[in-house]
Design an enzyme around this catalytic site. Sequence first.
Site, PDB file in Angstrom:
ATOM      1  N   CYS A   7     129.088 -41.365  29.566  1.00 35.63           N
ATOM      2  CA  CYS A   7     129.689 -40.459  28.590  1.00 35.63           C
ATOM      3  C   CYS A   7     130.140 -41.307  27.407  1.00 35.63           C
ATOM      4  O   CYS A   7     129.617 -42.404  27.181  1.00 35.63           O
ATOM      5  CB  CYS A   7     130.815 -39.620  29.198  1.00 35.63           C
ATOM      6  SG  CYS A   7     132.307 -40.518  29.658  1.00 35.63           S
ATOM      7  N   THR A   8     131.137 -40.849  26.673  1.00 33.58           N
ATOM      8  CA  THR A   8     131.557 -41.569  25.477  1.00 33.58           C
ATOM      9  C   THR A   8     132.553 -42.675  25.802  1.00 33.58           C
ATOM     10  O   THR A   8     132.258 -43.854  25.629  1.00 33.58           O
ATOM     11  CB  THR A   8     132.151 -40.586  24.434  1.00 33.58           C
ATOM     12  OG1 THR A   8     131.203 -39.553  24.177  1.00 33.58           O
ATOM     13  CG2 THR A   8     132.489 -41.310  23.139  1.00 33.58           C
ATOM     14  N   GLY A   9     133.729 -42.308  26.312  1.00 31.47           N
ATOM     15  CA  GLY A   9     134.787 -43.291  26.516  1.00 31.47           C
ATOM     16  C   GLY A   9     134.965 -43.774  27.938  1.00 31.47           C
ATOM     17  O   GLY A   9     135.776 -44.651  28.204  1.00 31.47           O
ATOM     18  N   ASN A  10     134.236 -43.192  28.883  1.00 26.88           N
ATOM     19  CA  ASN A  10     134.310 -43.549  30.299  1.00 26.88           C
ATOM     20  C   ASN A  10     135.718 -43.371  30.874  1.00 26.88           C
ATOM     21  O   ASN A  10     136.174 -44.152  31.688  1.00 26.88           O
ATOM     22  CB  ASN A  10     133.790 -44.981  30.515  1.00 26.88           C
ATOM     23  CG  ASN A  10     133.534 -45.335  31.962  1.00 26.88           C
ATOM     24  OD1 ASN A  10     133.873 -46.425  32.397  1.00 26.88           O
ATOM     25  ND2 ASN A  10     132.930 -44.451  32.734  1.00 26.88           N
ATOM     26  N   THR A  11     136.388 -42.289  30.419  1.00 23.29           N
ATOM     27  CA  THR A  11     137.713 -41.974  30.960  1.00 23.29           C
ATOM     28  C   THR A  11     137.804 -40.548  31.512  1.00 23.29           C
ATOM     29  O   THR A  11     138.792 -40.215  32.155  1.00 23.29           O
ATOM     30  CB  THR A  11     138.825 -42.154  29.902  1.00 23.29           C
ATOM     31  OG1 THR A  11     138.567 -41.287  28.797  1.00 23.29           O
ATOM     32  CG2 THR A  11     138.934 -43.604  29.442  1.00 23.29           C
ATOM     33  N   CYS A  12     136.804 -39.715  31.258  1.00 25.14           N
ATOM     34  CA  CYS A  12     136.847 -38.325  31.736  1.00 25.14           C
ATOM     35  C   CYS A  12     135.598 -37.971  32.537  1.00 25.14           C
ATOM     36  O   CYS A  12     135.597 -38.040  33.764  1.00 25.14           O
ATOM     37  CB  CYS A  12     136.984 -37.344  30.568  1.00 25.14           C
ATOM     38  SG  CYS A  12     138.473 -37.526  29.566  1.00 25.14           S
ATOM     39  N   ARG A  13     134.530 -37.604  31.839  1.00 21.20           N
ATOM     40  CA  ARG A  13     133.349 -37.051  32.505  1.00 21.20           C
ATOM     41  C   ARG A  13     132.630 -38.033  33.418  1.00 21.20           C
ATOM     42  O   ARG A  13     132.342 -37.716  34.574  1.00 21.20           O
ATOM     43  CB  ARG A  13     132.363 -36.495  31.465  1.00 21.20           C
ATOM     44  CG  ARG A  13     132.898 -35.293  30.728  1.00 21.20           C
ATOM     45  CD  ARG A  13     132.011 -34.906  29.579  1.00 21.20           C
ATOM     46  NE  ARG A  13     132.142 -35.899  28.504  1.00 21.20           N
ATOM     47  CZ  ARG A  13     131.471 -35.858  27.364  1.00 21.20           C
ATOM     48  NH1 ARG A  13     130.597 -34.888  27.152  1.00 21.20           N
ATOM     49  NH2 ARG A  13     131.657 -36.768  26.436  1.00 21.20           N
ATOM     50  N   ASP A 113     132.791 -32.071  26.606  1.00 18.17           N
ATOM     51  CA  ASP A 113     133.875 -33.052  26.736  1.00 18.17           C
ATOM     52  C   ASP A 113     135.220 -32.339  26.871  1.00 18.17           C
ATOM     53  O   ASP A 113     135.626 -31.606  25.975  1.00 18.17           O
ATOM     54  CB  ASP A 113     133.894 -33.965  25.511  1.00 18.17           C
ATOM     55  CG  ASP A 113     134.763 -35.189  25.683  1.00 18.17           C
ATOM     56  OD1 ASP A 113     135.503 -35.270  26.694  1.00 18.17           O
ATOM     57  OD2 ASP A 113     134.702 -36.060  24.809  1.00 18.17           O
TER      58      ASP A 113
END
Length: 142
Positions: A7-13, A113
């Site tokens: 994903c983008t920040g590797n903190t959620c999805r 997101d």
Amino acid sequence: MHITFVCTGNTCRSPMAEGIAKKLLNEKYSDSGITVSSAGVSASNGSAPSENSVIVCEEIGVDISKHRSSSVTHDLLEQTDVFAVMTKSHAEILKFYGVPEDKMIVLGGGIPDPFGGSVAIYRECRDIIFEAVNELLERLIV
């Protein structure tokens, strides 16, 4: 086979997808030989997962609290057999990095997101990810 969720920040999805995949692999496909990881295309290394990601994963028996974000690296690009990306834009970025299209799949056709959203939004995202990861594993294992 190694799958990396991106994903983008590797903190959620992607941490949710990684945790869910580990749970499913442990419970349903323990002899598959599949390993999983996650990364972000614009992650800062070492960030904790979002609080709501941790909460909604705990609800289904998945502990991602110890996860720390990491960015896509050259080594990861070489070690990964399948990149399960959250959006087409993530696939485009990986394509720019030289990842062939046949090594990428947009998980569930695209996962919105939830960053900054309520627990309910994260729960909805988690459920979409769960179904998409289960479908991906079934397709890869059969």
